[in-house]
Design an enzyme around this catalytic site. Structure first.
Site, PDB file in Angstrom:
ATOM      1  N   LYS A 176       2.132  -3.684   6.669  1.00 44.74           N
ATOM      2  CA  LYS A 176       2.447  -3.618   5.230  1.00 44.74           C
ATOM      3  C   LYS A 176       3.967  -3.486   5.052  1.00 44.74           C
ATOM      4  O   LYS A 176       4.583  -4.179   4.247  1.00 44.74           O
ATOM      5  CB  LYS A 176       1.744  -2.414   4.574  1.00 44.74           C
ATOM      6  CG  LYS A 176       0.242  -2.580   4.394  1.00 44.74           C
ATOM      7  CD  LYS A 176      -0.092  -3.765   3.507  1.00 44.74           C
ATOM      8  CE  LYS A 176      -1.585  -3.916   3.293  1.00 44.74           C
ATOM      9  NZ  LYS A 176      -1.925  -5.160   2.573  1.00 44.74           N
TER      10      LYS A 176
ATOM     11  N   TYR B 103      -1.676  -1.265  11.196  1.00 42.51           N
ATOM     12  CA  TYR B 103      -2.032  -1.774   9.856  1.00 42.51           C
ATOM     13  C   TYR B 103      -0.925  -1.394   8.870  1.00 42.51           C
ATOM     14  O   TYR B 103      -0.376  -2.257   8.171  1.00 42.51           O
ATOM     15  CB  TYR B 103      -3.373  -1.202   9.378  1.00 42.51           C
ATOM     16  CG  TYR B 103      -3.508  -1.274   7.881  1.00 42.51           C
ATOM     17  CD1 TYR B 103      -3.280  -0.141   7.094  1.00 42.51           C
ATOM     18  CD2 TYR B 103      -3.793  -2.472   7.257  1.00 42.51           C
ATOM     19  CE1 TYR B 103      -3.342  -0.218   5.714  1.00 42.51           C
ATOM     20  CE2 TYR B 103      -3.862  -2.556   5.886  1.00 42.51           C
ATOM     21  CZ  TYR B 103      -3.629  -1.433   5.114  1.00 42.51           C
ATOM     22  OH  TYR B 103      -3.677  -1.515   3.755  1.00 42.51           O
TER      23      TYR B 103
ATOM     24  N   SER C 228       0.828  -1.203   0.000  1.00 39.49           N
ATOM     25  CA  SER C 228       0.000   0.000   0.000  1.00 39.49           C
ATOM     26  C   SER C 228       0.865   1.257   0.000  1.00 39.49           C
ATOM     27  O   SER C 228       1.948   1.275   0.577  1.00 39.49           O
ATOM     28  CB  SER C 228      -0.885  -0.009   1.258  1.00 39.49           C
ATOM     29  OG  SER C 228      -1.485   1.261   1.457  1.00 39.49           O
TER      30      SER C 228
HETATM   31  C1  WQD Z   1      -9.557   9.524   1.228  1.00 40.08           C
HETATM   32  C2  WQD Z   1      -9.814  11.000   1.470  1.00 40.08           C
HETATM   33  C3  WQD Z   1     -10.251  11.550   3.767  1.00 40.08           C
HETATM   34  C4  WQD Z   1     -14.029   9.438   4.169  1.00 40.08           C
HETATM   35  C5  WQD Z   1      -7.015   4.492   3.197  1.00 40.08           C
HETATM   36  C6  WQD Z   1      -5.957   3.689   3.882  1.00 40.08           C
HETATM   37  C7  WQD Z   1      -4.997   3.157   2.865  1.00 40.08           C
HETATM   38  C8  WQD Z   1      -5.739   2.395   1.812  1.00 40.08           C
HETATM   39  C9  WQD Z   1      -6.819   3.257   1.176  1.00 40.08           C
HETATM   40  C10 WQD Z   1      -5.686   0.079   2.340  1.00 40.08           C
HETATM   41  C11 WQD Z   1      -9.140  11.516   2.743  1.00 40.08           C
HETATM   42  C12 WQD Z   1     -11.466  11.828   2.894  1.00 40.08           C
HETATM   43  C13 WQD Z   1     -12.839   9.943   3.653  1.00 40.08           C
HETATM   44  C14 WQD Z   1     -15.082  10.337   4.510  1.00 40.08           C
HETATM   45  C15 WQD Z   1     -13.733  12.178   3.786  1.00 40.08           C
HETATM   46  N1  WQD Z   1      -6.331   1.245   2.362  1.00 40.08           N
HETATM   47  N2  WQD Z   1     -12.713  11.288   3.469  1.00 40.08           N
HETATM   48  N3  WQD Z   1     -14.891  11.679   4.299  1.00 40.08           N
HETATM   49  O1  WQD Z   1      -7.321   7.421   4.057  1.00 40.08           O
HETATM   50  O2  WQD Z   1      -6.437   7.925   1.709  1.00 40.08           O
HETATM   51  O3  WQD Z   1      -6.434   5.591   2.550  1.00 40.08           O
HETATM   52  O4  WQD Z   1      -7.676   3.702   2.238  1.00 40.08           O
HETATM   53  O5  WQD Z   1      -4.602  -0.147   1.889  1.00 40.08           O
HETATM   54  O6  WQD Z   1      -4.073   2.322   3.517  1.00 40.08           O
HETATM   55  O7  WQD Z   1      -5.263   4.553   4.736  1.00 40.08           O
HETATM   56  O8  WQD Z   1      -8.587   6.686   1.973  1.00 40.08           O
HETATM   57  O9  WQD Z   1     -10.955   6.868   1.333  1.00 40.08           O
HETATM   58  O10 WQD Z   1     -10.371   6.831   3.811  1.00 40.08           O
HETATM   59  O11 WQD Z   1      -9.862   8.847   2.436  1.00 40.08           O
HETATM   60  O12 WQD Z   1     -13.583  13.399   3.630  1.00 40.08           O
HETATM   61  O13 WQD Z   1     -16.193   9.943   4.986  1.00 40.08           O
HETATM   62  O14 WQD Z   1     -11.211  11.185   1.678  1.00 40.08           O
HETATM   63  O15 WQD Z   1     -10.083  12.577   4.726  1.00 40.08           O
HETATM   64  O16 WQD Z   1      -8.727  12.842   2.511  1.00 40.08           O
HETATM   65  P1  WQD Z   1      -7.165   7.026   2.640  1.00 40.08           P
HETATM   66  P2  WQD Z   1     -10.019   7.252   2.417  1.00 40.08           P
END
Ligand code: WQD
Length: 339
Positions: free
Chosen positions: A154, A150, A125
């Site tokens: 990785k 987590y 990741s």
């Molecule tokens: C993306 C953006 C949030 C939800 C995570 C894991 C990573 C990988 C992918 C496994 C951010 C914003 C989110 C919401 C929002 N997983 N957001 N409202 O955090 O980049 O990555 O998932 O491998 O390891 O860390 O993805 O989709 O959670 O967030 O504003 O209800 O969307 O703040 O900026 P992230 P995400």
């Protein structure tokens, strides 16, 4: 002679899409899953897309004897390892559950792969890059100390694979560092199935749009980015799946240049939260109920890939537009809602 690929965690979101692309590329695929993190929806969808009952083994990769029996039963040429827990927040609350499950399952697979002399593809990741202002990130970009157990698993699994490749002849490995996988198969027969309230952005968007969630909170609008919201490299799940076929083929055809290789799997195209919301509304003709909320702890401001190495070495690049991806995500959510 057809090659056989074992897909551990193959009933999950990414594993099911990879299974479809592998089978359609001519590989025999064996799915192994303990269904601890998903139900049979995606497995049934895979069989429907491929028009046949795919070999399925219900097992836990923490059970060394079960792993050994699996490798004795099938002529496995390569294994793609997805079977792991992946909720960042849960890993902070339950670190030992994450270290035991994610590390022990991978060690068991590597022990079996070592005896069989088969190739190993690890689902890593972009989280290993942490917070950086050297963007876009390349595979040479330094890993940052993990901010969650987590993320640490990785990094540790990458190191376990690297050290195993060095020590054991016949074991070759590739780590694919995914950015943000989103979307669903265009058939709307497989897709993302988050348990409970989604952590990730796109399933929260689609569940809000379908009426399952009241309102989407946009976590932070005061970041140092053009519109104040975080930037991410959102990669279509089918594009991501195709990258796995390219990587497995590279391994099985003996085209690796090192015994351990790492590839970023991203589009190279940063998108903000607001841009993603706007694309979703525009493409699907829906108005989303959302509001700004405080920043979410642990979020990095921005990250996106330099995908050059995967293009040059794997012959792979992301092809789907964000419009196609949000359209498929919405079709999947409506299908789940019976609409
Ligand atoms: C993306 C953006 C949030 C939800 C995570 C894991 C990573 C990988 C992918 C496994 C951010 C914003 C989110 C919401 C929002 N997983 N957001 N409202 O955090 O980049 O990555 O998932 O491998 O390891 O860390 O993805 O989709 O959670 O967030 O504003 O209800 O969307 O703040 O900026 P992230 P995400």
């Amino acid at each position: 002679m057809k090659k056989t690929v074992l897909v551990s965690g193959g009933a999950g979101f990414i594993g099911s899409h990879v299974t479809v692309e592998l089978a359609q590329a001519g590989y025999d695929v064996v799915i192994a899953d303990n269904f601890s993190n998903c139900d049979e929806t995606n497995y049934k969808g895979v069989c429907a897309i491929l028009g046949r009952q795919m070999p399925l083994v219900r097992m836990d990769f923490c059970d060394a004897a079960a792993v050994e029996a699996l490798f004795a039963k099938y002529p496995i040429d390569a294994v793609i390892h997805f079977a792991a827990f992946k909720a960042v927040g849960e890993s902070v609350a339950e670190p030992l559950m994450y270290y035991r499950n994610n590390l022990l399952s991978f060690v068991n697979i590597l022990e079996a792969a070592r005896k069989k002399g088969c190739n190993v593809l690890f689902s890593s990741s972009a989280t290993v890059y942490g917070e950086t202002d050297q963007l876009p990130v390349t595979e040479a970009s330094p890993r940052q100390p993990a901010t969650s157990p987590y993320g640490n698993t990785k990094q540790m699994c990458e190191d376990i694979l690297r050290d195993s490749v060095k020590a054991y002849p016949g074991v070759r490995g590739i780590a694919l560092r995914y950015f943000n996988p989103i979307g669903a198969h265009p058939s709307a027969l497989i897709g993302e199935l988050p348990r409970g309230v989604p952590n990730n952005l796109v399933p929260f968007i689609t569940q809000t749009a379908v009426g399952k969630r009241e309102c989407l909170s946009v976590f932070g609008n005061d970041y140092p980015t053009p519109d104040g919201t975080c930037l991410r490299d959102y990669i279509d799940i089918v594009d991501l799946a195709k990258a796995h076929v390219c990587a497995v083929t590279r391994m099985c055809e003996g085209r690796m240049k090192e015994d351990y290789e790492i590839f970023n799997v991203g589009t190279g195209r940063p998108l903000s939260v607001l841009e993603l919301i706007n694309a979703f509304e525009r493409v699907n003709g829906v108005k989303l109920n959302w509001k700004f909320a405080p920043r979410r702890a642990g979020d990095v401001v921005a990250i996106w890939a330099d995908p050059t190495r995967a293009e040059q070495e794997l012959g792979w690049r992301a092809e789907r537009s964000i419009d196609e991806t949000v359209k498929a995500a919405w079709a999947w959510e409506k299908k789940l809602a019976g609409k």
